[in-house]
Design a protein around this motif. Sequence first.
Motif, PDB file in Angstrom:
ATOM      1  N   GLU A 182     -14.880 -27.311 147.843  1.00  0.00           N
ATOM      2  CA  GLU A 182     -13.535 -27.473 146.994  1.00  0.00           C
ATOM      3  C   GLU A 182     -13.967 -26.928 145.325  1.00  0.00           C
ATOM      4  O   GLU A 182     -13.436 -26.296 144.807  1.00  0.00           O
ATOM      5  CB  GLU A 182     -12.803 -28.766 146.670  1.00  0.00           C
ATOM      6  CG  GLU A 182     -12.056 -28.973 148.214  1.00  0.00           C
ATOM      7  CD  GLU A 182     -12.965 -29.871 149.037  1.00  0.00           C
ATOM      8  OE1 GLU A 182     -14.216 -30.055 149.053  1.00  0.00           O
ATOM      9  OE2 GLU A 182     -12.453 -30.345 150.182  1.00  0.00           O
ATOM     10  N   PRO A 193     -10.148 -25.400 151.038  1.00  0.00           N
ATOM     11  CA  PRO A 193     -10.622 -25.540 149.632  1.00  0.00           C
ATOM     12  C   PRO A 193      -9.878 -24.439 148.969  1.00  0.00           C
ATOM     13  O   PRO A 193      -9.699 -24.476 147.710  1.00  0.00           O
ATOM     14  CB  PRO A 193     -12.159 -24.995 149.902  1.00  0.00           C
ATOM     15  CG  PRO A 193     -12.461 -25.901 151.336  1.00  0.00           C
ATOM     16  CD  PRO A 193     -11.315 -25.531 152.044  1.00  0.00           C
ATOM     17  N   LEU A 221      -6.526 -25.396 147.716  1.00  0.00           N
ATOM     18  CA  LEU A 221      -6.684 -26.665 146.476  1.00  0.00           C
ATOM     19  C   LEU A 221      -7.121 -25.869 145.363  1.00  0.00           C
ATOM     20  O   LEU A 221      -6.394 -26.079 144.391  1.00  0.00           O
ATOM     21  CB  LEU A 221      -7.516 -27.531 146.899  1.00  0.00           C
ATOM     22  CG  LEU A 221      -8.070 -28.488 145.842  1.00  0.00           C
ATOM     23  CD1 LEU A 221      -7.036 -29.304 145.468  1.00  0.00           C
ATOM     24  CD2 LEU A 221      -9.360 -29.602 146.331  1.00  0.00           C
TER      25      LEU A 221
END
Length: 281
Positions: free
Chosen positions: A145, A261, A264
Motif C-alpha cells: 500500500e 493497494p 487505496l
Amino acid sequence: MTLPIDDDHAALAAVAAHGGALCTVVGIDGSWSRRWGAQLAVLGEKTMVGSLADGCLEAALMREAMAGGRPRVLRYGAGSPFIDIRLPCGSGVEVMVDPAPDADALKGAVAALERREVAHLSLGEGFTRRYLPRLRLLVLGSGPEAAALAAMGRTQGIEVLLVTPHGQAGDAIMSLGRPPALPDGWTPDPWTAVAVLFHDHEWERTLIPWAMGTDAFYVGAQGGAKTRANRVELLSSLGFDEAALARLHSPIGLIPATRTPSVLALSVLAEVVGAYEGLLG
C-alpha cells in the motif's frame, strides 16, 4: 522532474529560466475550466508551457504575446471584441498578457518557492499572483500500500518521500518507537501531506502523534473501526482535543473499504490533492 501541464509553477519557472511572455487569467465571467491565476508561458513561436483553455485560446494569446508592447488585459468569449474567437462554454475570460515580465521579479518568485515559501508576483494594473509551494507527500508505512501510494504520487509529478522500516525498499528508514529520521528540508510544512499506512498499528503510537504535531496540512492513517477507536483513545490520553483529532483523516482516502493497494493509493491521493486544492483557493 517532468511536471504536469497544469502545474501551477510550470509557466512561471519556464519564463524565469528562458525569458518570454506570461499570460494570466485575471477575470472569469461564468464557468471556466481553469482557476483564477492560471498561467501560460509563451517562449517563442509555437513554444508554450501551461494551458488556459484546452486549446481554445492558446493560439490567439501566442499572437498577442509575440506582438510585444505593454502589458494589457484582453477579454475573450462573452463580451469580447474578438468575434472570431468563440468559447464553447459561453463564458467570458480576461487574460493579462505581459510580453516582457520583470525578470528579477520572476526569479525572486521562483527562489521563494524553492525555499518552500509563499511567493507573490505583481502582474500590473493592480493584479498580484500568489503562489503556494508545491504539494509534498510524506508516506510513512510498509508493504504494497505504501509503495503503491508513493509510486502513484510520483507519476502525478508530486514530490514524495517514502519512509519504511529497516529492510524494506524506501527513501529513508525508521525505527519503532521513534519519530522518523527525515532528510534535511523534509520536516512537514503547511504544504506537506502525511499518510501513515501500516497493518502493524504499533508503529502508529509514535508516528501519528508526531505527524499531528507538525505543520502538515493533511494527516491520514489507515485502519478499521477498532483501530480507529483505539487511536482516538491514545491521542486523547496524550492531550489532543477534539479540534486536533478532527485534523486526522481516518479512515484515510475517499473510497471506503478499499481492498487492493492500487485502489487505496488512488483513494488517498485523491483526498490529498483535494485538500491541497482547497489551500490554493
